[in-house]
Design a protein around this motif. Structure first.
Motif, PDB file in Angstrom:
ATOM      1  N   LYS A 139       4.771  -0.980   1.040  1.00 57.25           N
ATOM      2  CA  LYS A 139       3.702  -1.607   1.744  1.00 57.25           C
ATOM      3  C   LYS A 139       2.845  -0.104   2.607  1.00 57.25           C
ATOM      4  O   LYS A 139       1.633  -0.487   2.941  1.00 57.25           O
ATOM      5  CB  LYS A 139       3.932  -2.476   2.521  1.00 57.25           C
ATOM      6  N   GLU A 140       3.490   0.983   2.637  1.00 56.44           N
ATOM      7  CA  GLU A 140       3.040   1.751   3.522  1.00 56.44           C
ATOM      8  C   GLU A 140       1.673   2.203   2.873  1.00 56.44           C
ATOM      9  O   GLU A 140       0.410   2.563   3.602  1.00 56.44           O
ATOM     10  CB  GLU A 140       3.973   3.086   3.708  1.00 56.44           C
ATOM     11  N   ASP A 141       1.512   2.446   1.407  1.00 59.07           N
ATOM     12  CA  ASP A 141       0.250   2.796   0.722  1.00 59.07           C
ATOM     13  C   ASP A 141      -0.968   2.022   1.036  1.00 59.07           C
ATOM     14  O   ASP A 141      -1.905   2.375   1.057  1.00 59.07           O
ATOM     15  CB  ASP A 141       0.753   3.163  -0.766  1.00 59.07           C
ATOM     16  N   SER A 142      -0.418   0.553   1.107  1.00 58.69           N
ATOM     17  CA  SER A 142      -1.485  -0.258   1.350  1.00 58.69           C
ATOM     18  C   SER A 142      -2.503  -0.271   2.441  1.00 58.69           C
ATOM     19  O   SER A 142      -3.462  -0.619   2.731  1.00 58.69           O
ATOM     20  CB  SER A 142      -1.045  -1.817   1.185  1.00 58.69           C
ATOM     21  N   MET A 143      -1.824   0.624   3.528  1.00 57.67           N
ATOM     22  CA  MET A 143      -2.612   0.666   4.874  1.00 57.67           C
ATOM     23  C   MET A 143      -3.617   2.015   4.819  1.00 57.67           C
ATOM     24  O   MET A 143      -3.995   2.376   5.688  1.00 57.67           O
ATOM     25  CB  MET A 143      -1.317   1.169   5.871  1.00 57.67           C
ATOM     26  N   GLY A 144      -3.557   2.721   3.357  1.00 56.96           N
ATOM     27  CA  GLY A 144      -4.470   3.553   3.583  1.00 56.96           C
ATOM     28  C   GLY A 144      -5.918   2.910   3.462  1.00 56.96           C
ATOM     29  O   GLY A 144      -6.214   1.885   3.529  1.00 56.96           O
ATOM     30  N   THR A 145      -7.267   4.069   3.400  1.00 54.20           N
ATOM     31  CA  THR A 145      -8.392   3.313   3.766  1.00 54.20           C
ATOM     32  C   THR A 145      -9.305   4.095   2.491  1.00 54.20           C
ATOM     33  O   THR A 145      -8.872   5.221   2.051  1.00 54.20           O
ATOM     34  CB  THR A 145      -9.093   3.478   4.618  1.00 54.20           C
ATOM     35  N   ILE A 146     -10.378   3.629   2.243  1.00 51.41           N
ATOM     36  CA  ILE A 146     -11.400   4.584   1.226  1.00 51.41           C
ATOM     37  C   ILE A 146     -12.386   4.959   2.191  1.00 51.41           C
ATOM     38  O   ILE A 146     -13.135   4.082   2.644  1.00 51.41           O
ATOM     39  CB  ILE A 146     -12.074   3.328   0.092  1.00 51.41           C
ATOM     40  N   CYS A 221      -5.883  14.212  -5.510  1.00 52.42           N
ATOM     41  CA  CYS A 221      -6.486  13.090  -5.881  1.00 52.42           C
ATOM     42  C   CYS A 221      -5.488  11.721  -5.796  1.00 52.42           C
ATOM     43  O   CYS A 221      -4.369  11.801  -6.522  1.00 52.42           O
ATOM     44  CB  CYS A 221      -7.077  13.079  -7.231  1.00 52.42           C
ATOM     45  N   TYR A 222      -5.550  10.781  -4.962  1.00 48.95           N
ATOM     46  CA  TYR A 222      -4.632   9.529  -4.630  1.00 48.95           C
ATOM     47  C   TYR A 222      -5.153   8.588  -5.641  1.00 48.95           C
ATOM     48  O   TYR A 222      -5.351   7.352  -5.247  1.00 48.95           O
ATOM     49  CB  TYR A 222      -4.679   9.212  -3.224  1.00 48.95           C
ATOM     50  N   PHE A 223      -5.113   8.946  -6.911  1.00 50.83           N
ATOM     51  CA  PHE A 223      -5.418   7.694  -7.909  1.00 50.83           C
ATOM     52  C   PHE A 223      -4.837   6.466  -7.636  1.00 50.83           C
ATOM     53  O   PHE A 223      -5.448   5.326  -7.310  1.00 50.83           O
ATOM     54  CB  PHE A 223      -5.293   8.211  -9.344  1.00 50.83           C
ATOM     55  N   MET A 224      -3.460   6.348  -7.764  1.00 48.69           N
ATOM     56  CA  MET A 224      -2.654   5.223  -7.849  1.00 48.69           C
ATOM     57  C   MET A 224      -2.756   4.722  -6.220  1.00 48.69           C
ATOM     58  O   MET A 224      -2.669   3.371  -5.994  1.00 48.69           O
ATOM     59  CB  MET A 224      -1.254   5.387  -8.283  1.00 48.69           C
ATOM     60  N   SER A 225      -2.549   5.370  -5.183  1.00 51.27           N
ATOM     61  CA  SER A 225      -2.671   4.898  -3.791  1.00 51.27           C
ATOM     62  C   SER A 225      -3.787   4.265  -3.496  1.00 51.27           C
ATOM     63  O   SER A 225      -3.994   3.395  -2.818  1.00 51.27           O
ATOM     64  CB  SER A 225      -2.322   6.006  -2.836  1.00 51.27           C
ATOM     65  N   ALA A 226      -4.910   4.874  -4.159  1.00 47.90           N
ATOM     66  CA  ALA A 226      -6.347   4.281  -3.769  1.00 47.90           C
ATOM     67  C   ALA A 226      -6.280   2.881  -4.518  1.00 47.90           C
ATOM     68  O   ALA A 226      -6.734   1.949  -3.850  1.00 47.90           O
ATOM     69  CB  ALA A 226      -7.263   5.103  -4.599  1.00 47.90           C
ATOM     70  N   LEU A 227      -5.669   2.809  -5.810  1.00 44.86           N
ATOM     71  CA  LEU A 227      -5.930   1.496  -6.555  1.00 44.86           C
ATOM     72  C   LEU A 227      -5.023   0.405  -5.633  1.00 44.86           C
ATOM     73  O   LEU A 227      -5.414  -0.655  -5.481  1.00 44.86           O
ATOM     74  CB  LEU A 227      -5.381   1.522  -7.930  1.00 44.86           C
ATOM     75  N   ARG A 228      -3.757   0.925  -5.207  1.00 41.37           N
ATOM     76  CA  ARG A 228      -3.064   0.043  -4.443  1.00 41.37           C
ATOM     77  C   ARG A 228      -3.560  -0.561  -3.159  1.00 41.37           C
ATOM     78  O   ARG A 228      -3.165  -1.641  -2.964  1.00 41.37           O
ATOM     79  CB  ARG A 228      -1.515   0.684  -4.292  1.00 41.37           C
ATOM     80  N   THR A 229      -4.380   0.142  -2.436  1.00 46.19           N
ATOM     81  CA  THR A 229      -4.813  -0.040  -1.351  1.00 46.19           C
ATOM     82  C   THR A 229      -5.873  -1.223  -1.345  1.00 46.19           C
ATOM     83  O   THR A 229      -6.141  -1.907  -0.510  1.00 46.19           O
ATOM     84  CB  THR A 229      -5.469   0.970  -0.499  1.00 46.19           C
ATOM     85  N   PHE A 230      -6.233  -1.805  -2.538  1.00 44.10           N
ATOM     86  CA  PHE A 230      -7.653  -2.499  -2.576  1.00 44.10           C
ATOM     87  C   PHE A 230      -6.492  -3.922  -2.444  1.00 44.10           C
ATOM     88  O   PHE A 230      -5.465  -4.269  -3.028  1.00 44.10           O
ATOM     89  CB  PHE A 230      -8.189  -2.596  -3.992  1.00 44.10           C
TER      90      PHE A 230
END
Length: 354
Positions: A139-146, A221-230
């Motif tokens: 769940k840590e990755d989901s706390m990122g932002t765009i 480039c945080y491709f998967m982390s970025a998708l995961r955060t949505f």
């Protein structure tokens, strides 16, 4: 909610591509919706959907129809287009500092461009010293932002997430193996770098194809982390008559995972024939589901993307007089000619997390 709000566009670099409401509540809109066109497209391709968005959610959303990758610029490659889109989004955010949330809505290859752009725009969550460093859950990755904005919806329409190589991924080739192999060899002559990326024939500096590299975080480039955060990831797909992008690649499924569908009985969304909420699969589950009949790299793509949850909405225009234009009808590219797809746009807005 003011359903009858009048929408207006602002001029950005001479293009009418930013849509908001004239209503008194529009100044409170804090949700940026970035709409991305497909190959050889333009900012006006999303005009119908942009207008519908701000009329239905006048106090919620500010819609920006991207215009950095239009016409022949869409042949420059997914990565170059993604870089341009990322820069464009940053400029919009600088002009609109009140934005707090962000969503992407993309058509066709624009979905891949958006995936690349969010990989560049992703900002990891900065852990405070007081946080428990032993907490390593996913769940840590989901706390990122765009770009510092809360990531809400990532939505694609008829996007070739698994590329265009392989059996019936480009339906107008009729599934003829010889045609598909020939297309892989000559596609770069027509669609240049973008064609290479779609047919997975790019090997820049000996690297794997770009779409495969976009299955992980690499090169800043945080491709998967970025998708995961949505909070939501949604794919709208044509089940048939889309001669540009096949059902399997647009819905991120293996052949045996394609569902059986029937004509809908829903009067509000007559062209939505199947909906499915797919939970994220772990590595072991993905191994069990592996389709030995599929192309190896295609299997890697579907496996990698299936590690995230997806909402899948299958659409059919089989009874439409414009069914052979399904690739454009699904986004209502022209609001007169393609208006039969309006219910699909309404479905997106009704389920939009704002």
């Amino acid at each position: 909610m003011e359903k009858n709000a009048v929408c207006t566009s602002e001029s950005v670099d001479g293009s009418r591509d930013v849509w908001s409401s004239k209503s008194s509540d529009s100044s409170s809109a804090d949700h940026l919706v970035v709409m991305v066109n497909g190959i050889l497209g333009s900012a006006t391709d999303w005009k119908f959907a942009a207008e519908r968005f701000v009329k239905e959610l006048p106090d919620k959303v500010f819609v920006h129809c991207s215009q950095r990758n239009v016409s022949m610029l869409t042949l420059d490659g997914v990565d170059i287009m993604g870089e341009r889109l990322a820069e464009e989004v940053l400029e919009v955010i600088r002009r609109k500092p009140n934005m707090r949330k962000i969503s992407f809505v993309a058509h066709s290859v624009g979905g891949l461009v958006a995936r690349y752009a969010i990989g560049k725009l992703y900002r990891p969550h900065e852990k405070k010293d007081t946080e428990d460093s032993s907490n390593k859950d996913s769940k840590e990755d989901s706390m990122g932002t765009i770009c510092g904005l809360e990531a809400m919806n990532f939505i694609t329409f008829a996007t070739p997430h698994l590329g265009s190589r392989g059996n019936k991924q480009v339906p107008f080739l009729f599934g003829v193996t010889a045609f598909e192999k020939l297309a892989s060899c000559v596609i770069h002559l027509i669609f240049r770098r973008t064609g290479r990326h779609l047919f997975l024939t790019d090997d820049d500096e000996g690297k794997p194809p770009l779409l495969k590299r976009m299955l992980e975080d690499s090169d800043q480039c945080y491709f998967m982390s970025a998708l995961r955060t949505f909070k939501r990831r949604v794919v709208y797909s044509n089940v048939g008559y889309d001669h540009i992008v096949g059902w399997r690649t647009s819905s991120i499924r293996r052949d045996y995972e394609l569902p059986k569908w029937e004509d809908t009985l829903n009067e509000k969304y007559p062209h939505v024939v199947y909906e499915e909420h797919c939970k994220a699969c772990d590595a072991e589950q993905c191994d069990l589901m592996e389709d030995n009949s599929s192309d190896k790299i295609e299997e890697e793509l579907v496996t990698g993307l299936s590690c995230l949850s997806w909402e899948k909405v299958d659409v059919s225009f089989h009874s439409s007089r414009l069914r052979f234009a399904a690739h454009s009808v699904i986004q209502v590219k022209d609001q007169i000619t393609h208006i039969e797809g309006a219910d699909v746009i309404q479905h997106m807005i009704d389920h939009f997390l704002n």
